[in-house]
Motif scaffolding. Structure first.
Motif, mmCIF file in Angstrom:
data_model
loop_
_atom_site.group_PDB
_atom_site.id
_atom_site.type_symbol
_atom_site.label_atom_id
_atom_site.label_comp_id
_atom_site.label_asym_id
_atom_site.label_seq_id
_atom_site.Cartn_x
_atom_site.Cartn_y
_atom_site.Cartn_z
ATOM 1 N N GLY A 108 19.427 -2.879 -0.287
ATOM 2 C CA GLY A 108 17.898 -2.901 0.048
ATOM 3 C C GLY A 108 17.566 -3.890 1.217
ATOM 4 N N GLY A 109 18.109 -5.171 0.844
ATOM 5 C CA GLY A 109 17.852 -6.362 1.910
ATOM 6 C C GLY A 109 16.237 -6.541 2.217
ATOM 7 N N ALA A 110 16.111 -6.528 3.369
ATOM 8 C CA ALA A 110 14.576 -7.029 3.573
ATOM 9 C C ALA A 110 13.711 -5.619 3.418
ATOM 10 C CB ALA A 110 14.556 -7.127 5.066
ATOM 11 N N ASN A 111 14.479 -4.483 3.174
ATOM 12 C CA ASN A 111 13.540 -3.417 2.880
ATOM 13 C C ASN A 111 12.654 -3.613 1.576
ATOM 14 O OD1 ASN A 111 14.195 -1.751 5.136
ATOM 15 N ND2 ASN A 111 16.238 -1.308 3.821
ATOM 16 N N PHE A 112 13.240 -4.437 0.771
ATOM 17 C CA PHE A 112 12.597 -4.639 -0.546
ATOM 18 C C PHE A 112 11.648 -6.046 -0.588
ATOM 19 C CE2 PHE A 112 15.290 -1.454 -1.736
ATOM 20 C CZ PHE A 112 14.500 -0.855 -2.540
ATOM 21 N N ASP A 113 11.357 -6.377 0.750
ATOM 22 C CA ASP A 113 10.515 -7.672 0.807
ATOM 23 C C ASP A 113 9.142 -7.173 1.357
ATOM 24 O OD1 ASP A 113 11.984 -10.181 0.193
ATOM 25 O OD2 ASP A 113 13.334 -9.241 1.628
ATOM 26 N N ILE A 114 8.827 -6.102 1.347
ATOM 27 C CA ILE A 114 7.523 -5.407 1.797
ATOM 28 C C ILE A 114 6.538 -5.673 0.569
ATOM 29 C CG2 ILE A 114 6.294 -3.351 2.157
ATOM 30 C CD1 ILE A 114 8.905 -2.123 3.525
ATOM 31 N N THR A 115 5.544 -6.544 0.849
ATOM 32 C CA THR A 115 4.573 -7.018 -0.150
ATOM 33 C C THR A 115 3.544 -6.184 -0.150
ATOM 34 O OG1 THR A 115 3.599 -8.562 1.407
ATOM 35 C CG2 THR A 115 5.683 -9.206 0.217
ATOM 36 N N GLN A 116 2.625 -6.362 -1.038
ATOM 37 C CA GLN A 116 1.224 -5.624 -1.181
ATOM 38 C C GLN A 116 0.511 -6.211 -0.017
ATOM 39 O OE1 GLN A 116 -0.532 -5.778 -5.171
ATOM 40 N NE2 GLN A 116 1.401 -4.584 -6.076
ATOM 41 N N VAL A 122 -0.904 -3.362 7.446
ATOM 42 C CA VAL A 122 -0.325 -2.523 8.187
ATOM 43 C C VAL A 122 -1.512 -1.353 7.853
ATOM 44 C CG1 VAL A 122 1.257 -0.561 8.066
ATOM 45 C CG2 VAL A 122 2.146 -2.919 8.000
ATOM 46 N N LEU A 123 -1.909 -0.910 6.758
ATOM 47 C CA LEU A 123 -2.908 0.108 6.723
ATOM 48 C C LEU A 123 -4.152 -0.152 7.178
ATOM 49 C CD1 LEU A 123 -1.897 1.742 3.058
ATOM 50 C CD2 LEU A 123 -1.092 2.240 5.344
ATOM 51 N N GLU A 124 -4.622 -1.567 7.440
ATOM 52 C CA GLU A 124 -5.822 -1.655 8.245
ATOM 53 C C GLU A 124 -6.116 -0.820 9.282
ATOM 54 O OE1 GLU A 124 -6.333 -5.699 8.842
ATOM 55 O OE2 GLU A 124 -6.613 -6.331 6.638
ATOM 56 N N GLN A 125 -4.876 -0.475 10.243
ATOM 57 C CA GLN A 125 -5.036 0.098 11.417
ATOM 58 C C GLN A 125 -4.933 1.569 11.422
ATOM 59 O OE1 GLN A 125 -2.370 -1.754 14.598
ATOM 60 N NE2 GLN A 125 -2.157 -3.584 12.882
ATOM 61 N N PHE A 126 -4.838 2.240 10.082
ATOM 62 C CA PHE A 126 -5.085 3.894 10.048
ATOM 63 C C PHE A 126 -6.070 3.999 9.047
ATOM 64 C CE2 PHE A 126 -0.672 2.140 11.132
ATOM 65 C CZ PHE A 126 -0.343 2.966 12.225
ATOM 66 N N ASN A 140 7.407 -1.599 -3.485
ATOM 67 C CA ASN A 140 5.861 -1.644 -3.499
ATOM 68 C C ASN A 140 5.397 -0.032 -2.995
ATOM 69 O OD1 ASN A 140 4.588 -3.822 -4.661
ATOM 70 N ND2 ASN A 140 5.328 -5.043 -3.091
ATOM 71 N N LEU A 141 6.707 1.013 -3.387
ATOM 72 C CA LEU A 141 6.137 2.290 -2.938
ATOM 73 C C LEU A 141 4.653 2.850 -3.566
ATOM 74 C CD1 LEU A 141 6.918 5.017 -1.525
ATOM 75 C CD2 LEU A 141 8.427 5.494 -3.269
ATOM 76 N N ASP A 142 4.655 2.533 -4.767
ATOM 77 C CA ASP A 142 3.578 3.182 -5.536
ATOM 78 C C ASP A 142 2.285 2.432 -4.976
ATOM 79 O OD1 ASP A 142 4.473 0.514 -6.375
ATOM 80 O OD2 ASP A 142 3.433 0.929 -8.410
ATOM 81 N N TYR A 143 2.417 1.306 -4.609
ATOM 82 C CA TYR A 143 1.235 0.639 -4.162
ATOM 83 C C TYR A 143 0.844 1.290 -2.570
ATOM 84 C CZ TYR A 143 -2.040 -3.253 -2.426
ATOM 85 O OH TYR A 143 -3.224 -3.502 -1.981
ATOM 86 N N ALA A 144 1.903 1.763 -1.694
ATOM 87 C CA ALA A 144 1.376 2.159 -0.548
ATOM 88 C C ALA A 144 0.887 3.524 -0.700
ATOM 89 C CB ALA A 144 2.671 2.426 0.264
#
Length: 296
Positions: A108-116, A122-126, A140-144
């Motif tokens: 996973g590397g940096a893919n698992f450094d995605i924080t809440q 990111v989602l502020e723009q959508f 944090n897939l569940d949070y997304a």
């Protein structure tokens, strides 16, 4: 509608072998190539080549220049990708045998450094009506899922690679699943394709489902309709990313207003072309190539 792929970004080390390795076996590779990959990156490039404007978000390490350049060269918006100087990018070790079949190990590397906090940013723009594409290769897939559901986004999930953490998430909030027979069994406990589809409708009645079966074709179902598309007959060279390219093309066709049966056909032909080429994301055809293959 805007399309956001909050997805994995991997450097793929692809080894050509006579056959897939077994335990305790040593085998000399016939070739090695390095590609940009990861289910997220593959899908973003496929969606873009199919005609969508896609924004990709995710994390890479200091070694991730190849990933950024590959996405930018394809016209994917990379403005939300975060580069971390003290972490390696995600990567995959891929074996491809002489029949074009593969075995994949990922880190996973940096893919698992995605924080809440990053997801919120990111989602502020959508917002409502926009599409969020997800895979189970990030943290944090569940949070997304929860945050996107609150914003009334269309949530598209490929639950691969499947793990037990997924059982704790509220997956009824997903708008559309992409699963193969393995993930279908893991979600429903059923084995046969027809039973898997029944199980998906039972457990996730409001969620659309695309079930891919490789050489046996693909199914689509929602609450009121279903469709089937047989696979194309091609000589496979490398099946890496074929499922991601199928998904990217189906999403693009579906969001462009195509009916599910037509989207299945377009996606099937795109994946069929991709397996005749080596590599992951860049094996995806253009929409023009795909439509020309269908016309023949």
């Amino acid at each position: 509608m805007k399309v956001l792929n909050l997805g994995s970004l991997n450097i793929d080390y692809t080894y050509s072998l006579d056959h897939i390795m077994q335990a305790k076996e040593t085998q000399a590779a016939l070739d090695r190539k390095v590609f940009a990959g990861g289910k997220g990156l593959n899908q973003s490039i496929a969606m873009t080549r199919a005609g969508l404007e896609v924004c990709h978000a995710g994390c890479i390490g200091a070694d991730g220049t190849l990933l950024l350049e590959t996405l930018r060269n394809e016209g994917v918006d990379t403005s939300l990708i975060r580069q971390l100087e003290d972490r390696p990018s995600g990567h995959a070790m891929i074996q491809v045998d002489k029949m074009g079949q593969n075995a994949v190990m990922t880190y996973g590397g940096a893919n698992f450094d995605i924080t809440q906090e990053y997801i919120d940013e990111v989602l502020e723009q959508f917002g409502e009506g926009d599409a969020l594409v997800l895979q189970n290769e990030i943290s944090n897939l569940d949070y997304a899922i929860e945050r996107a559901y609150e914003k009334k986004m269309m949530i598209i999930l490929n639950p691969s690679p499947f793990d037990n953490m997924l059982r704790q998430y509220d997956l009824t909030k997903v708008s559309m699943f992409f699963v193969n027979e393995v993930e279908g069994k893991q979600l429903t406990t059923f084995v046969q394709p027809g039973d898997i589809l029944i199980g998906m409708r039972q457990y996730y009645p409001d969620t659309k489902c695309v079930l891919t079966l490789g050489a046996q074709g693909a199914f689509y179902q929602d609450k009121t309709s279903s469709a089937y598309q047989p696979a194309t007959k091609v000589r496979a060279v490398d099946a890496t990313a074929a499922g991601d390219i199928f998904e990217g093309y189906f999403i693009a066709a579906y969001l462009q207003g195509k009916k599910p049966a037509e989207a299945l056909k377009i996606a099937t032909y795109a994946a069929g072309i991709a397996v005749t080429r080596k590599g992951a994301a860049l094996s995806a055809p253009t929409m023009e190539e795909t439509l020309a293959a269908i016309a023949k």
